[in-house]
Design a protein around this motif. Structure first.
Motif, short mmCIF file in Angstrom:
data_model
loop_
_atom_site.label_atom_id
_atom_site.label_comp_id
_atom_site.label_asym_id
_atom_site.label_seq_id
_atom_site.Cartn_x
_atom_site.Cartn_y
_atom_site.Cartn_z
N ARG A 201 -53.26 -43.27 25.95
CA ARG A 201 -53.05 -42.14 25.04
C ARG A 201 -51.58 -41.81 24.88
NH1 ARG A 201 -51.85 -37.00 25.19
NH2 ARG A 201 -51.84 -36.91 27.47
N VAL A 202 -50.87 -41.64 26.00
CA VAL A 202 -49.46 -41.25 25.94
C VAL A 202 -48.58 -42.39 25.44
CG1 VAL A 202 -47.47 -40.62 27.36
CG2 VAL A 202 -49.62 -39.43 27.66
N MET A 203 -48.88 -43.63 25.86
CA MET A 203 -48.05 -44.75 25.43
C MET A 203 -48.15 -44.97 23.92
SD MET A 203 -46.56 -45.52 28.20
CE MET A 203 -45.67 -47.00 27.68
N ALA B 90 -43.90 -39.75 32.26
CA ALA B 90 -43.28 -39.37 30.99
C ALA B 90 -44.31 -38.88 29.98
CB ALA B 90 -42.51 -40.55 30.40
N THR B 91 -43.91 -37.90 29.19
CA THR B 91 -44.73 -37.43 28.07
C THR B 91 -44.52 -38.38 26.89
OG1 THR B 91 -42.94 -36.06 27.19
CG2 THR B 91 -44.41 -35.05 28.83
N ALA B 92 -45.21 -38.09 25.79
CA ALA B 92 -45.03 -38.90 24.59
C ALA B 92 -43.57 -38.88 24.13
CB ALA B 92 -45.95 -38.40 23.48
N LYS B 93 -42.92 -37.73 24.27
CA LYS B 93 -41.50 -37.64 23.91
C LYS B 93 -40.66 -38.57 24.77
CE LYS B 93 -39.11 -34.00 25.15
NZ LYS B 93 -38.53 -32.64 25.20
N GLY B 94 -40.97 -38.63 26.05
CA GLY B 94 -40.25 -39.52 26.96
C GLY B 94 -40.47 -40.98 26.61
N VAL B 95 -41.72 -41.34 26.31
CA VAL B 95 -42.02 -42.72 25.94
C VAL B 95 -41.28 -43.09 24.65
CG1 VAL B 95 -43.85 -44.30 25.18
CG2 VAL B 95 -44.26 -42.73 27.10
N ALA B 96 -41.25 -42.17 23.69
CA ALA B 96 -40.53 -42.42 22.44
C ALA B 96 -39.05 -42.68 22.71
CB ALA B 96 -40.69 -41.23 21.49
N ASN B 97 -38.48 -41.92 23.62
CA ASN B 97 -37.06 -42.14 23.96
C ASN B 97 -36.86 -43.50 24.60
OD1 ASN B 97 -36.14 -39.70 22.98
ND2 ASN B 97 -36.36 -38.63 24.92
#
Length: 351
Positions: free
Chosen positions: A18-20, A306-313
């Motif tokens: 989900r998060v990735m 990491a949250t979705a924001k972290g994964v995006a970064n």
């Protein structure tokens, strides 16, 4: 930004698919040219993609239902490199199916698989794990090694400095980053023999695209006075955990203080803009994406929580390294170092 696609280990991390997938979708909303190879359980990935129409046509799924455990020994995970989502994501880089790989899984396993599949660059003895840390200034500081190598000799430290400086020029845009070796003091006589030897070599290397400023102590890492901090993986990992722990301590202390009484709660409302800024600055998701430097390919490690924001970064870090060709930048700097020494670095990629 048009780039080779990025292989995402969709099964890694604390929350997995989900998060990735959400993180990859967020990165693509920011950069609509991003393309992905999503590696993991096809049924779960397709279900996650239903919430992200912007990923349609931009993603290919490579089915795999075998996952590396968070506490699995790297040696055991390595034997399953051809069947796990992590191993297949890294192998996609080796085979040219992707330009970079991103995983939030087991760090030791990811390093072992990456090193085996991609090998180290010519002139590099050992790859190093590098990450961005917040400072009091507008730019982050790069620190390496953060755990890939528990010890390092002078030659390793010099190579880490070259790789860290190349990374800093890409992510921070500095023409000649300020580089220092982590030590117990700033005096030339302080530290181990390896540290002193590495400092002497870097001080003598006038042709490198960096400004070597000697030593730095751990309490100055986040002051903004240095752009690249170089150390061995043992000391680097301890320093990183201490910094992260201090950040959590400050955050928890403020939370406790602001909820201790009615007056404190009123004070929190008055100071909320400042506390929100502090929270943003200390949020690890805003600095997520550690890089294995020194490999013949780009591999980025996202924090497991990491949250979705972290994964995006983390995805954006991978894209930036591809766009600016980090591997060739490091190779050019190593060649310059070899010319100064009167030696051509040996090709150790097969070792």
């Amino acid at each position: 930004m048009s780039l080779p696609r990025i292989a995402v280990d969709a099964m890694g991390g604390d929350e997995g698919v989900r998060v990735m997938v959400e993180g990859a979708a967020l990165a693509r909303r920011r950069h609509d040219k991003f393309q992905f190879l999503l590696v993991g359980d096809e049924t779960r990935i397709k279900a996650a993609l239903e919430d992200h129409p912007n990923m349609r046509g931009a993603s290919e799924i490579l089915h795999c239902d075998d996952v590396v455990g968070g506490d699995e020994l790297p040696s055991r995970a390595l034997r399953r490199a051809k069947t796990t989502s992590m191993g297949l994501a890294v192998n996609a880089v080796k085979e040219g199916r992707a330009g970079a790989a991103v995983s939030a899984g087991n760090t030791g396993a990811l390093m072992a698989m990456s090193k085996l599949a991609l090998r180290t660059m010519p002139g590099i003895d050992r790859p190093a794990l590098a990450a961005l840390l917040p400072t009091l200034e507008e730019h982050d500081v790069i620190m390496l090694d953060l755990g890939a190598n528990t010890d390092a000799d002078a030659r390793n430290l010099v190579q880490f400095a070259v790789m860290g400086a190349a990374y800093s020029r890409i992510v921070n845009g500095f023409e000649k980053p300020r580089v220092r070796l982590l030590n117990i003091g700033t005096e030339e006589i302080k530290g181990t023999e390896s540290l002193r030897d590495a400092a002497a070599q870097l001080q003598a290397a006038t042709g490198l695209a960096m400004q070597f400023d000697g030593f730095v102590e751990s309490d100055k890492i986040n002051r903004g006075e240095v752009d690249v901090v170089v150390t061995d993986g043992f000391s680097g990992n301890i320093a990183l955990k201490a910094i992260e722990g201090a950040a959590r301590f400050v955050t928890d202390l403020l939370r406790t203080a602001f909820t201790s009484s009615l007056r404190s709660k009123i004070g929190f409302l008055v100071s909320r803009p400042a506390t929100e800024l502090l929270k943003h600055h200390l949020d690890p998701n805003n600095h997520n994406g550690a890089v294995f430097l020194g490999l013949n390919g780009v591999v980025v490690k996202s924090h497991g929580s990491a949250t979705a924001k972290g994964v995006a970064n983390a995805v954006e870090v991978a894209a930036r390294l591809l766009e600016d060709d980090i591997t060739n930048r490091i190779a050019d700097d190593l060649a310059a170092l070899g010319k100064e020494d009167g030696n051509v670095p040996e090709d150790e990629a097969a070792e």
